[in-house]
Structures are given as C-alpha cells and as structure tokens.
Design an enzyme around this catalytic site. Structure first.
Site, PDB file in Angstrom:
ATOM      1  N   THR A  42       0.818  -1.210   0.000  1.00  0.00           N
ATOM      2  CA  THR A  42       0.000   0.000   0.000  1.00  0.00           C
ATOM      3  C   THR A  42       0.853   1.262   0.000  1.00  0.00           C
ATOM      4  O   THR A  42       0.787   2.090  -0.911  1.00  0.00           O
ATOM      5  CB  THR A  42      -0.903  -0.011   1.257  1.00  0.00           C
ATOM      6  OG1 THR A  42      -1.515  -1.295   1.364  1.00  0.00           O
ATOM      7  CG2 THR A  42      -1.967   1.070   1.191  1.00  0.00           C
ATOM      8  N   THR A  43       1.647   1.418   1.026  1.00  0.00           N
ATOM      9  CA  THR A  43       2.415   2.654   1.185  1.00  0.00           C
ATOM     10  C   THR A  43       3.588   2.686   0.214  1.00  0.00           C
ATOM     11  O   THR A  43       3.915   3.731  -0.352  1.00  0.00           O
ATOM     12  CB  THR A  43       2.921   2.764   2.646  1.00  0.00           C
ATOM     13  OG1 THR A  43       1.940   2.216   3.512  1.00  0.00           O
ATOM     14  CG2 THR A  43       3.195   4.185   3.033  1.00  0.00           C
ATOM     15  N   HIS A 547      -5.876  -4.144  11.404  1.00  0.00           N
ATOM     16  CA  HIS A 547      -5.272  -2.821  11.212  1.00  0.00           C
ATOM     17  C   HIS A 547      -4.023  -2.716  12.095  1.00  0.00           C
ATOM     18  O   HIS A 547      -3.900  -1.777  12.881  1.00  0.00           O
ATOM     19  CB  HIS A 547      -6.264  -1.712  11.579  1.00  0.00           C
ATOM     20  CG  HIS A 547      -7.500  -1.713  10.745  1.00  0.00           C
ATOM     21  ND1 HIS A 547      -8.746  -1.423  11.236  1.00  0.00           N
ATOM     22  CD2 HIS A 547      -7.684  -1.983   9.425  1.00  0.00           C
ATOM     23  CE1 HIS A 547      -9.643  -1.504  10.273  1.00  0.00           C
ATOM     24  NE2 HIS A 547      -9.022  -1.846   9.162  1.00  0.00           N
ATOM     25  N   HIS A 590      -9.792   3.035  10.005  1.00  0.00           N
ATOM     26  CA  HIS A 590      -9.330   2.057   9.009  1.00  0.00           C
ATOM     27  C   HIS A 590      -8.100   2.717   8.421  1.00  0.00           C
ATOM     28  O   HIS A 590      -8.070   3.937   8.250  1.00  0.00           O
ATOM     29  CB  HIS A 590     -10.391   1.782   7.949  1.00  0.00           C
ATOM     30  CG  HIS A 590     -11.618   1.145   8.535  1.00  0.00           C
ATOM     31  ND1 HIS A 590     -11.872  -0.197   8.479  1.00  0.00           N
ATOM     32  CD2 HIS A 590     -12.632   1.694   9.230  1.00  0.00           C
ATOM     33  CE1 HIS A 590     -13.006  -0.463   9.103  1.00  0.00           C
ATOM     34  NE2 HIS A 590     -13.489   0.667   9.573  1.00  0.00           N
TER      35      HIS A 590
END
Ligand code: FAD
Length: 613
Positions: A42-43, A547, A590
């Site tokens: 993602t990052t 998470h 989230h």
C-alpha cells in the site's frame, strides 16, 4: 546519481523507455538505484511513484503481480475469497475466555499489499487523533498539516443524484480531486433499505446523540454516523466499479508510468545492508534479496536512501535480521547488533473486531433492498459514537480515570513497551483525544444474502504487544503478539461495544428486518446480560481488527520510538520507514487512506532531502 536520472530522461525523449518495468527476472536489472523501497504494498507503491518522477527507484515485493486477477480487482468479490495475495500469519496465543486462543491474522502479499485484498472501507484519522500523534513528539503531524497529504493522494467522486437521494453526501473542501486513489460510493448505492434502517436505529440506540454526518473524512471527532465511501472507482470502459488498490492507483494506470521505476516481484528482502559512519551513525547502502522460488541471493545498492515499507508485521523483522533492534535480544539469536534500538517490534497494536454477529433476515424483508442484490460491499453505514455516547454521561470521565491510572506492568514485562512512561504517556494522550470527542468505538452494518452483520470495533486500543523474529531464516514468519484486550480499559470498551450490538438488533426499524429471535440465533448476549456474560462472549469471539500498527513507532527514542517525525530510523542517516508500522497510536479507524497520507508526506520529505532543503 543525477546522471542516471538524466540518462532516463534522454531515453524517454528518444522514445526508448516509456513505462514502469515490472519483472521477476533479475539477470538484466541494474544493481544500483538511487532509492530502494522494501515491499510493494500500500504505502510502498505510493512512495515509489512519487520518487520515481525524477529518480531511479527499485521496489522489491515478495508476492506476485496479480494485475489480471478478478478476485482482487472486482470490489464485489465475496469477502475472504482466497487469492494468491491472501496470506495468514498465526498470532502468538491471545487472551481468550477459557485460556488462550489461537487466532490467525490475514494480510496481503502481492503488488498493492493489503490494499489488494482489503475491504476498501474509506476512513480517515480525526483531528483529535492526529493531535494525539503530534503531541507524542511529532511536530508537523497534526490534522491541519496532514490533511493536504491525504488530499493529494485522492480523487474523490461526489455522489451522483441517485446516490445522493439514497443518502450519500460529502464535504468538498476536505477532499482531493486530482490524486491517484479513487474514492467513491458504490454505484448504485447498495442496500437502500438497510442504509435507512441502520441510520434510524443508530440514531435511536444512541438517543439522538450520534447524528447524521455528511462526511466522515472531515476530521470529525465522534458522535456521527454516515454512509460509507470506499476505495473504489467507476471504470467507464467496463461500466463497473473497480478496486482502487495501491497498485491500481499508483502503479498500473497509464498516467502513472515512471521510466525510473523498476518493480521486482517474487523476491524477498532478507536484510538491509549498512555501513557505520565515523560519528557512529548507520548508513543504509543496499539490500540483500533472495528469490522466493529459490536460488542465489543477490545484492542491490542504493546511492540515496532505503525506504522500508514491508508493513507492520514484517518491517520490524527485516530490521531485526539486519542487526537493528534490541541489542541483547539480537545477540540471543546470534545476530551482531549494528544499532541498539529497543523499540523495534515493540508498541505493536491492533483494534479488535466483534465480527461473529450475523442476524438472520426476516422472510418479510425485501431482500434486494436490504442486501443490495449481488452487489455487496462489506459495509454500508458507519457510526462513530464517543465515550459519552457509548458509556453514558460519565463516559469521558470514566475513561479518563481508567486511562490516567493505567498500570504499565504487563506491557513492560511482555516487551510491548520499553519504558513505563511509553504507556502512561500514550494513555494520557488517548484520554485527551476522548475529551476532544474522539470516537470510542466504530460500528458498521454489512448486507448479506440471508443475514445482516453488525460489526463493532475498538478504535484506540491501549494493549501493546510485539513483533519478534525467532530465527534468522527470512522465510519464517516473525512471532506476532498483539496482546489483545490485556488492558482493563480495552475490555471496558469492548464490552460497551458488544452491548450496543445487542441493542441494535432489538431496536426498530432495524429489528424489523430480522427474524424474531435474531439475538439468540446469532449467539449474541441478550440486552441486560451481566458484564461477566458479555465479557465471556467478547473474549470467546473477538477477531483481529486487521489494522496492525505501531511496531516501528514514530515517537521519541526514549519512549521506544524507532523513527523521527521525518520517518528516519534513529541513529541512521538514510533509512526511512513508510508503512503502518510507524503509526504510534491506532488513530486511523481504518488504515489505508491515512497511510496514503503517510506515503505522500514521506515522499515529500525524502525529495526535500534530495533537493538539499
Ligand atoms: C482483510 C483486511 C481487510 C482490511 N480492510 C480495510 C478497509 O476496509 N479499509 C482500510 O482502510 N484498511 C483496511 N485494511 C487495512 C489496510 O489494508 C492495511 O493497514 C494497509 O494496507 C497496510 O499497508 P502497508 O503499506 O503498511 O503494508 P502492506 O500493504 O501490507 O504491504 C506490505 C508489503 O510488503 C511485502 N513484504 C513483506 N515482507 C517482505 C520482504 N521481506 N521482502 C519484500 N516484500 C515484503 C508484503 O508482501 C506486502 O505486499 C484491511 C486489511 C486486511 C488484511
């Protein structure tokens, strides 16, 4: 370095190179890049995209490239459908009702990482939450400074007239309209009857205190409910919604191609290679990589920086294998410490989810309007009650008392924190956030073909655990221990959340969609159950919030911090971390939209360093 960039620009102008290279083949790759990004999740892909505009960047991702995998791309694929990106890590035994429980945690391992398999719920941190992060010793990370980075990542699609009529709304000024990540409401807005019933019942259960919000991303501080938007975008050619994973936002689209970017898949980073500077600081010089399919390990060199983005579960493990972590612990595994940084792998935390709450639909319910037909996204309505909304008028002061008198003993003995004041400082900041109205819990509603799920999750847990390797073999998962519900305050929040789930199921109009004995059928405690009964149910049924954050926290080094507000690993000149592991408090209800903000901010800071600012 600049020569490499100039060479790429020249080749581009000549028309020889025009797109990002994605490969699992190393024989033709350069061995030196200006930046190396560890992980392709993602990052990682967001950071790499921004750096590669003017620099050479190598991304190394352990998993595959699943560009054509419809299980991933179609946002309406039934939640949990397996794909080559779905992985599970077995957590260390966690607290249960009768002894410990063995609980797995799901994560994504492919290009896009967990954003390729997550449930796409769009949610942002709050003003109160980011104030806590900033007050933890992180100037520049308050809401006002952080919001522009989230906006930069986003193309928000306002609801069309039909969606608007069905309840979707937004506040334009807090959104971005020109970034890579598509954020939108489902087309058409799913399950209108459920949306309506869920909103009305939420309003009744919380006695009107939890009011309809036009937009959950406005830095709200609790007390709201709203329709959910998701990380999805509408594809005009296909005339259907598609997942906006990090890969489909920052990597695959034509307008995101980067000539300087090489993405190596199917390869695992074993260690980060370092040298020690005269002053004692560590400089990252490259990475040691091995093919997942087996074969010879190889080295890639970086001339500027290494960015670690392997996620909250794996980034600490890579640091530990590289000799960065608690020196005594590393020595016990036969690893020579290069940097004594006890916070690596500590402060690990995750929210809990009360998931197993499936209320059977009444035969009279209009199935299509309740379930949205075949088009089912995980959540349609979300509520963020505050401490007062959830616990009553004394809620905030009750949380205050619990949080300001917290015992750090257990977290200290298990290694979840490296010093008592790491926990007491965080607890006080959480108490402050609740005083500003930070949500205490989150509740959301999911349509299904024969039942409706009501989910509740904690938002700001205080229990702290660890990520620790127990071997130098990089193919072996680290031991991940979230220490769920091991502080009294987290149990109080979980029990309060469970009670609200029970109330919702018996409160019209939502209850009218369900069979008569829905509570008993779902195995959920009856309204009026004792605290012991509710605790038993919570401890027996909770699941990971998925998470996980905090295992390389951005906070002062003496509190067990691993990175500075510039995301530089303390004691290093050029090793940064940009992923969920740096988030010191679980302030992203989230995580994904907040993490894109982290990525954009990280890229800005890295590019400023490159420009000598
Ligand atoms: C089932 C599920 C549902 C979720 N639902 C939501 C949701 O609805 N909304 C929301 O906002 N968030 C959601 N999340 C959370 C969110 O997706 C994650 O917090 C976020 O994607 C994490 O981003 P990251 O960059 O930290 O790590 P990741 O995206 O996980 O990326 C890490 C990458 O590093 C790679 N990697 C690991 N080790 C190595 C190594 N040694 N070498 C090379 N590569 C390596 C991994 O394969 C992975 O691709 C969900 C998560 C899950 C698992």
């Amino acid at each position: 370095m600049w020569q490499a960039s100039r060479c790429i620009i020249l080749l581009t102008l000549l028309g020889f190179v025009h797109s990002t290279a994605i490969t699992n083949e190393t024989s033709t790759l350069a061995t030196s890049f200006e930046y190396i990004v560890v992980g392709g999740g993602t990052t990682a892909l967001a950071v790499a995209n921004r750096l590669a505009v003017n620099h050479t960047v190598l991304v190394i991702e352990r998993g595959p490239d699943l560009v054509d995998d419809e299980v991933i791309n179609d946002p309406f694929t039934t939640f949990g459908t397996p794909s080559p990106c779905h992985f599970q890590i077995q957590l260390a035994p966690q607290m249960g009702f009768n002894g410990s429980r063995l609980i797995p945690m799901t994560y994504g391992s492919c290009l896009g990482g967990s954003s390729s398999i997550n449930t796409m719920i769009g949610s942002r941190p709050t003003y109160a939450g980011m104030s806590a992060v900033e007050a933890l010793g992180n100037p520049g990370w308050g809401w006002n400074e952080f919001l522009p980075h989230m906006q930069k990542s986003e193309t928000f699609h306002p609801p069309n007239p039909t969606q608007h009529a069905e309840g979707a709304n937004f506040i334009a000024v807090v959104h971005g309209f020109d970034g890579p990540v598509g954020v939108s409401f489902a087309q058409p807005l799913i399950a209108p009857t459920l949306q309506d019933a869920a909103k009305n019942t939420t309003n009744t259960v919380f006695e009107g205190a939890v009011a309809l919000s036009p937009d959950m991303g406005d830095g709200f501080s609790g007390g709201h409910y709203s329709s959910y938007y998701h990380h999805i975008h509408f594809n005009d050619t296909l005339q259907m919604d598609r997942r906006s994973s990090s890969a489909w936002s920052y990597l695959y689209p034509q307008d995101q191609q980067r000539v300087g970017l090489t993405v190596l898949v199917g390869h695992r980073v074993n260690t980060i290679l370092t040298s020690t500077e005269a002053g004692g600081n560590i400089t990252a010089t490259g990475v040691l990589v091995e093919p997942i399919a087996g074969g010879t390990a190889l080295t890639f060199n970086s001339s500027r920086e290494v960015v670690l983005s392997a996620g909250a579960l794996y980034s600490p493990a890579i640091l530990q294998r590289s000799g960065i972590g608690n020196a005594t612990f590393l020595e016990s595994l036969g690893i020579e410490p290069v940097l004594d940084l006890p916070g690596v792998g500590a402060n690990f935390q995750d929210q809990i989810l009360l998931t197993n709450v499936s209320f059977p639909l009444a035969p009279s319910a209009n199935i299509t309007n309740v379930t949205g037909g075949g088009e089912v996204l995980l959540a349609v309505v979300v509520a963020h009650p505050t401490a007062i909304d959830t616990l009553g008028s004394n809620g905030t002061s009750a949380m205050n008392t619990l949080l300001r008198n917290i015992s750090a003993e257990r977290a200290l003995s298990t290694g979840g924190i490296v010093a008592s004041d790491a926990l007491t400082t965080q607890a006080a900041l959480i108490a402050n956030a609740y005083e500003i109205d930070h949500p205490l819990i989150e509740m959301f509603y999911t349509p299904g073909p024969t039942a409706i799920n009501v989910w509740a999750q904690s938002v700001l847990p205080l229990s702290r655990g660890t990520i620790r390797i127990n071997t130098t073999d990089p193919s072996v998962d680290p031991i991940a221990d979230a220490q769920y519900l091991t502080t009294e305050v987290d149990m109080v929040v979980a029990v309060a959340a469970a009670r609200r789930v029970s109330s919702i199921a018996v409160t019209p109009p939502f209850s009218e969609l369900l069979i008569e004995n829905a509570l008993a059928e779902a195995g959920v405690p009856q309204v009026g159950a004792t605290d012991d009964e509710v605790s038993e149910w919570v401890l027996s049924t909770y699941t990971p919030g998925t998470h996980p954050v905090g295992s390389n926290s951005m906070m002062p080094r003496e509190l067990g911090g691993v990175v500075s507000p510039e995301l530089l690993v303390y004691g290093t000149t050029n090793l940064r971390i940009a992923d969920a592991s740096i988030v010191p408090l679980s302030v992203f209800p989230h995580t994904t939209l907040g993490l894109y903000g982290v990525a954009e901010k990280a890229a800005d800071m890295i590019l400023q360093t490159a420009a000598g600012k």
